[in-house]
Design an enzyme around this catalytic site. Structure first.
Site, short mmCIF file in Angstrom:
data_model
loop_
_atom_site.label_atom_id
_atom_site.label_comp_id
_atom_site.label_asym_id
_atom_site.label_seq_id
_atom_site.Cartn_x
_atom_site.Cartn_y
_atom_site.Cartn_z
N ASP A 1 -10.81 1.83 -3.15
CA ASP A 1 -11.38 1.53 -1.83
C ASP A 1 -12.89 1.52 -1.90
O ASP A 1 -13.56 1.08 -0.96
CB ASP A 1 -10.93 2.59 -0.81
CG ASP A 1 -9.56 2.27 -0.23
OD1 ASP A 1 -9.14 1.11 -0.32
OD2 ASP A 1 -8.92 3.20 0.31
N ASP B 1 0.84 -1.21 0.00
CA ASP B 1 0.00 0.00 0.00
C ASP B 1 0.87 1.25 0.00
O ASP B 1 2.08 1.21 0.27
CB ASP B 1 -0.89 -0.04 1.26
CG ASP B 1 -2.21 0.68 1.07
OD1 ASP B 1 -2.32 1.53 0.17
OD2 ASP B 1 -3.12 0.40 1.87
C1 GLA Z 1 -5.77 1.81 2.26
C2 GLA Z 1 -6.17 0.65 1.38
C3 GLA Z 1 -7.20 -0.19 2.09
C4 GLA Z 1 -6.66 -0.67 3.42
C5 GLA Z 1 -6.20 0.51 4.26
C6 GLA Z 1 -5.48 0.05 5.50
O1 GLA Z 1 -6.81 2.71 2.39
O2 GLA Z 1 -6.64 1.08 0.15
O3 GLA Z 1 -7.58 -1.29 1.29
O4 GLA Z 1 -5.57 -1.54 3.18
O5 GLA Z 1 -5.33 1.36 3.53
O6 GLA Z 1 -5.05 1.09 6.28
#
Ligand code: GLA
Length: 745
Positions: free
Chosen positions: A542, A472
């Site tokens: 997301d 990420d």
């Molecule tokens: C980001 C990612 C999510 C999740 C969060 C965790 O927003 O896109 O899928 O992994 O971080 O903090």
């Protein structure tokens, strides 16, 4: 031969029957463009030279509409340049002249950068043209690669300082192409967090129109891709030119309409804030740009990018392997989990048929919320007393693989790493650092930072049976500055950051070739070809709301294949929009990508659990089709009253297909609605089955044997007439499965 040189006309001809690129050495020695686009046949014949002298001629005459491959400023071409250097005396003029060229089989890698590649049998060739500015001894090598099977030309550039004094590069594009008219629409993929890559279309106007990033990542706002299309473009007809950059950091993609209504298209590192010093003897290579051409509509353009990026950009064992159906715990638990809860989730996931359990954020340091511990990649034994190893082994005993979330490029203010190395966090001495999501970004341009991360993460990956990594990157960069660079080199900061990220990715993917990497940046904030070279799949957004995903996945599909799009079914009310959609609709959208679930499987009702079991069975049965089939867009979520979307996938042998049809609001008194398919074998008989199955009106109207020509000329019946009240409702979806049926009844 895809590339030929005619010494008497001084022309290079590149092409393969689907695309042609014709270059010429002009009288003053500069490299001019004669043609990019439709294939010209009779390669090498002088007679194929485009008529009308206006668009080629001498370079560097005031405002002359010359088409150049490497335009530079200050010599009479006032359009946006491809290369701007600052010589030691402060001047910027370059007068490039052809010096030599090389045509070689295959495609060389670009040092330090991700790139497409050729395999034996691809019939790929590469042309390198060397230009030199005699006065300053600045050398530019322009690289062009052509593959036999793809309607693309891949370009990049190398700048070398063969002079005696340092040179500062202020702008260096990967490709600059001059087109002879401006009768184009400009298509970009733009948006924000939670609504990434929505298709935007506008007519070209005089002047510059661009999309770009200055965030340190390619970003949610714009994708490093644009297309020029003729105004009457459809999915199946009309000319289009695409340009895509294999890069994950600050980029610029721009079209400029000049005073003679010609169009200059350029793409590359964003010149804003960029300045790279080349000491004598040093060289800088740009990322590569992939130029695609079609006269057969947007569908064909996407097809070219999908095939190229799935088979000649993605690499490693996971390129061709079916990707596992996963359960990610993030929306199911957020930070509130312990080992017992995770094992209960994994048990439930296993009974649903899920193959991979992914532990997301919160397993390391003392991370109970998003305000600590990034950088401390050591398991939190309060939550996981048996460590990652203990948990992963337990998960494997349940018949699942185990995957883990990391965010290597970040550091929390509250972390041991920050206490030990505060100077590794990006910032300017004497100024406050801006926090984003309570975190700072590490200076990935510093080799010792990459070294530290490689050590920490390779130890982690070696310590347990970890089969998958979600990498990420959750904030944009502010206060860009590196303590490792002298003041005059701070303009190198952003590109050095990306080189460091790629270095770490390369080292980890090489050391752990069996691990499947998925890239992520606050959802789809770094969904780009640069990342796909290391991680063959990306967390698309997301936003898992089924209705929102239609526009996101539709836009993403302009350039990226379904095998790159991770798509999850999540709980309702949806955590991003609050919308309640049927479970079957959420799955029907997520099927057309790499399927996952992101919910608490221990909290499912028995009916929902049964339904998910059936979804997973169906997806696994058709997985290669959903992930690797040819993707065709049928009905746009942006057209008409924006109430319907449809798309389909077809297997390479055209014997299998799957169609997704989605209706957002249920209209009263609907008339007949037909959905025509594409890409099938006209003479083939297909058995059509409808999912969700059971006795519903759509199934009654469509199930059974249908010929390919009928499905393409007449179509499937997708109206809601005859449905019972229980079947009516908003946010509905149907998936139609087509299988070749050779036994005629
Ligand atoms: C980001 C990612 C999510 C999740 C969060 C965790 O927003 O896109 O899928 O992994 O971080 O903090």
């Amino acid at each position: 031969m895809p590339i030929t040189w005619n010494a008497s006309t001084r022309e290079f001809r590149l092409g393969n029957g689907s695309v042609s690129y014709v270059l010429t050495v002009l009288e003053d020695g500069s490299l001019g463009t004669l043609h990019f686009g439709a294939p010209l046949h009779g390669m090498g014949a002088r007679g194929a030279k485009p008529a009308g002298g206006a668009f080629h001629g001498f370079s560097n005459r005031l405002d002359e509409p010359v088409a150049l491959e490497c335009p530079t400023p200050g010599s009479g071409d006032y359009r946006a340049p491809a290369l701007v250097v600052e010589h030691a005396d402060g001047s910027s003029v370059l007068q490039f002249a052809y010096r030599a060229h090389r045509i070689s089989p295959g495609k060389p890698p670009i040092p330090g950068l991700p790139a497409t590649y050729a395999e034996a049998g691809d019939g790929a060739e590469t042309l390198e043209v060397e230009l030199v500015d005699a006065r300053s001894a600045t050398e530019a090598t322009l690289l062009y690669s052509v593959f036999r099977e793809f309607p693309v030309v891949v370009r990049s550039m190398r700048i070398r300082n063969a002079g005696k004094e340092a040179l500062r590069i202020r702008c260096v594009m990967s490709a600059s192409v001059d087109l002879p008219d401006d009768d184009w629409l400009l298509l970009t993929l733009s948006g924000a967090w939670g609504r990434e890559r929505h298709v935007q279309v506008r007519p070209l106007r005089p002047g510059r129109q661009s999309v770009a990033s200055v965030r340190g990542a390619s970003g949610h706002e714009h994708n490093p891709f644009l297309a020029l299309t003729r105004s009457h473009i459809t999915e199946t007809s009309g000319e289009a030119i695409g340009v895509s950059l294999v890069y994950s950091g600050n980029f610029l993609a721009e079209a400029e309409v000049g005073l003679y209504r010609t169009t200059r298209l350029r793409i590359g590192l964003n010149p804003e804030g960029f300045c790279w010093t080349l000491a004598p003897g040093e060289e800088l290579a740009t990322p590569e740009a992939v130029l695609a051409y079609t006269s057969d509509g947007l569908g064909t353009l996407s097809d070219a990018y999908h095939r190229l990026y799935r088979t000649r950009l993605a690499r490693g064992v996971w390129r061709d392997r079916p990707r596992p159906v996963l359960l990610n715990n993030w929306e199911g638990t957020y930070f509130a989990f312990d080992e017992a809860r995770l094992i209960a989730m994994a048990e439930a996931a296993s009974s649903l048929g899920i193959e991979l359990f992914v532990l997301d954020d919160g397993w390391f340091g003392r991370r109970d919320s998003d305000d600590s511990s990034l950088g401390d990649w050591i398991v939190d034994r309060r939550k996981l007393p048996n460590g990652i190893d203990g948990l992963a082994r337990r998960v494997e005993e349940l018949g699942l693989r185990f995957g883990l979330w990391i965010e290597p490029e970040m550091v929390s203010k509250r972390s041991e790493l920050f206490e030990q190395h505060p100077d590794w966090a990006i910032g300017i001495p004497g100024r406050e650092r801006t926090e984003g999501r309570n975190q700072y970004v590490l200076d990935m341009g510093r080799p010792e930072v990459v070294e530290h991360l490689y050590d920490a993460l390779s130890q982690l990956l070696a310590s347990a049976p970890i089969s998958y990594v979600k990498w990420d990157m959750n904030r944009s960069i502010t206060e860009p500055y590196s303590l490792a660079l002298p003041p005059e080199r701070q303009g190198e900061f952003f590109h050095r950051y990306m080189l460091g990220v790629y270095d770490l990715y390369r080292r980890l993917t090489t050391a752990f070739p069996e691990v499947l990497f998925e890239s992520c940046a606050g959802g789809g904030g770094r969904f780009d070809p640069g990342m796909l070279a290391f991680a063959p799949q990306t967390w698309t957004s997301d936003d898992t709301d089924a209705v929102e995903r239609l526009r996101i996945q539709w836009g993403t599909s302009l350039c990226y294949p379904p095998s790159s799009m991770a798509a999850h079914v999540s709980a309702v009310p949806n955590h991003q929009t609050g919308r309640i959609t049927p479970l079957s609709t959420r799955a029907a959208v997520a099927f057309f990508g790499v399927l996952g679930y992101e919910l608490d499987p221990t909290a499912l009702s028995p009916e929902d659990a049964r339904e998910i079991v059936a979804q997973v069975v169906l997806y696994k049965e058709h997985r290669e089709l959903f992930q690797g089939g040819r993707f065709l867009r049928l009905r746009s979520p942006l057209d008409g009253d924006r109430n319907e979307t449809a798309w389909m996938v077809v297997s390479a042998d055209r014997r299998h297909g799957a169609v997704g049809y989605y209706r957002i609001l249920n209209p009263p008194n609907p008339g007949p609605r037909l959905l025509r398919l594409r890409g099938l074998e006209p003479d083939q008989t297909y058995r059509v089955s409808v999912w969700p199955d059971g006795d519903n009106a759509i199934a009654r109207a469509n199930a059974g044997q249908r010929r390919g020509d009928e499905l393409m000329a007449v179509g499937l019946a997708v109206d809601a007439r005859g449905t019972s009240l229980a079947e009516r409702g908003d946010f509905s979806a149907s998936v139609f499965l087509l299988d070749a049926d050779d036994e005629m009844t």
